[in-house]
Design a protein around this motif. Structure first.
Motif, short mmCIF file in Angstrom:
data_model
loop_
_atom_site.label_atom_id
_atom_site.label_comp_id
_atom_site.label_asym_id
_atom_site.label_seq_id
_atom_site.Cartn_x
_atom_site.Cartn_y
_atom_site.Cartn_z
N SER A 162 -0.23 11.94 -0.89
CA SER A 162 -1.50 11.89 -1.63
C SER A 162 -1.45 10.89 -2.79
O SER A 162 -2.48 10.34 -3.18
CB SER A 162 -1.87 13.28 -2.16
OG SER A 162 -0.86 13.78 -3.00
N GLU A 163 -0.26 10.65 -3.33
CA GLU A 163 -0.11 9.68 -4.42
C GLU A 163 0.24 8.28 -3.91
O GLU A 163 -0.17 7.27 -4.49
CB GLU A 163 0.97 10.11 -5.42
CG GLU A 163 0.68 11.39 -6.19
CD GLU A 163 1.14 12.64 -5.46
OE1 GLU A 163 0.69 13.72 -5.84
OE2 GLU A 163 1.95 12.52 -4.51
N ASP A 189 0.88 6.46 0.02
CA ASP A 189 1.06 6.49 1.47
C ASP A 189 2.01 5.36 1.85
O ASP A 189 1.63 4.19 1.84
CB ASP A 189 -0.29 6.32 2.17
CG ASP A 189 -0.18 6.34 3.68
OD1 ASP A 189 0.95 6.46 4.21
OD2 ASP A 189 -1.22 6.23 4.36
N THR A 195 6.32 10.88 -5.86
CA THR A 195 5.09 10.74 -5.07
C THR A 195 5.24 11.40 -3.71
O THR A 195 6.34 11.46 -3.15
CB THR A 195 4.73 9.26 -4.83
OG1 THR A 195 5.74 8.65 -4.00
CG2 THR A 195 4.60 8.49 -6.13
#
Length: 289
Positions: free
Chosen positions: A34-35, A37, A31
């Motif tokens: 964007s996937e 935070d 990740t």
């Protein structure tokens, strides 16, 4: 089968982790912001719980040393608060956190390699926020391994190797500082070490802080000379002192890391810096064809 979460997966180390993970029977989840935070505590807890993550490898960091001096808030958020979130979630769900830190936690006033037990005293905001992140991990109560590294480069992203390749190709002469000494680290080698730790479950018995860079010692000048030579670039590279390149932050003059613990406890053979550099430059040449 274990589930391993790798955060900051679009950076240099994250991309190298993607490469080594193709050889694993475990499930690796990669990740970036964007996937997932990682500054969002609730999102971190939910993700680790829902995916039954057993190991988190945190490759995310705010690494712009100069910019950090004017942007303490963001540097602290990513290098400390986000790390605290990961550590708290690992504690809650009994996962192990493998966190990457830096030689910048040291002052740089020694003349022998820094060990894991040496006193930390960072010079700038970047180092201070990275040290704060380390302390947040240590007090969290989670199982952790912290790998301090230095002078990281790879075939991915922006780094000193790529910059020197370009400059020594474009210019006839170049000045590079000779009064800052350390050891370059090929991100592929650090990824290989972390992969070994995960795949062999060394984190079960060998928690704590570890130092990792490649073997050997050089200045930025020596590093630049070797990059130019391996790249086939003819450029008159001259030495200079740090004072000739004014900066908002003073960098450590000496940041050689002692790798004894990594070699003895984790049984990892550390490659020599020139050998790893040659490997990376071959990789870059192949990618440009």
């Amino acid at each position: 089968m274990q589930t391993i979460l790798v955060t900051g997966a679009n950076g240099q180390l994250g991309n190298e982790m993607r490469k080594v993970a193709t050889d694993s029977g475990n499930q690796y989840i990669f990740t970036d912001v964007s996937e997932l935070d990682i500054t969002d505590r609730e999102a971190v807890f939910s993700f680790i719980k829902e995916n039954a993550v057993s190991v988190v490898v945190n490759c995310a960091a705010y690494t712009n040393v100069d910019k950090a001096e004017d942007d303490f808030g963001t540097a602290s958020l990513i290098n400390d608060r986000a790390v605290e979130n990961l550590a708290a979630a690992c504690k809650e769900f009994k996962a192990t956190l493998i966190h990457v830190s830096t030689d910048y936690v040291f002052h740089g006033d020694k003349n022998v390699a820094y060990t894991e037990e040496d006193f930390t005293n960072p010079l700038g905001i970047y180092g201070k926020t990275k040290l704060a992140g380390e302390l947040s991990v240590q007090v969290s109560g989670c199982n952790y391994m912290i790998f301090r590294t230095a002078w990281l480069y790879s075939a991915f992203g922006n780094n000193f190797v790529k910059t020197m390749q370009r400059l020594t190709r474009e210019r006839d002469t170049l000045k590079v500082v000779v009064d800052q000494v350390g050891t370059p680290t090929y991100a592929g080698d650090l990824a290989a070490l972390i992969f070994k730790v995960i795949e062999e479950k060394l984190y079960v018995k060998h928690l704590g802080i570890y130092h990792f860079s490649n073997e050997g010692v050089c200045s930025w000048y020596d590093f630049a000379k070797e990059i130019a030579a391996l790249s086939g670039n003819v450029c008159d590279i001259q030495t200079c002192n740090s004072e000739e390149f004014p900066s908002k932050v003073k960098r450590p003059n000496f940041s050689v890391l002692d790798k004894t613990k990594v070699k003895q406890v984790l049984a990892f053979k550390v490659p020599y810096w020139k050998d790893s550099l040659a490997k990376c430059i071959t990789e870059l040449a192949a990618a440009s064809k």
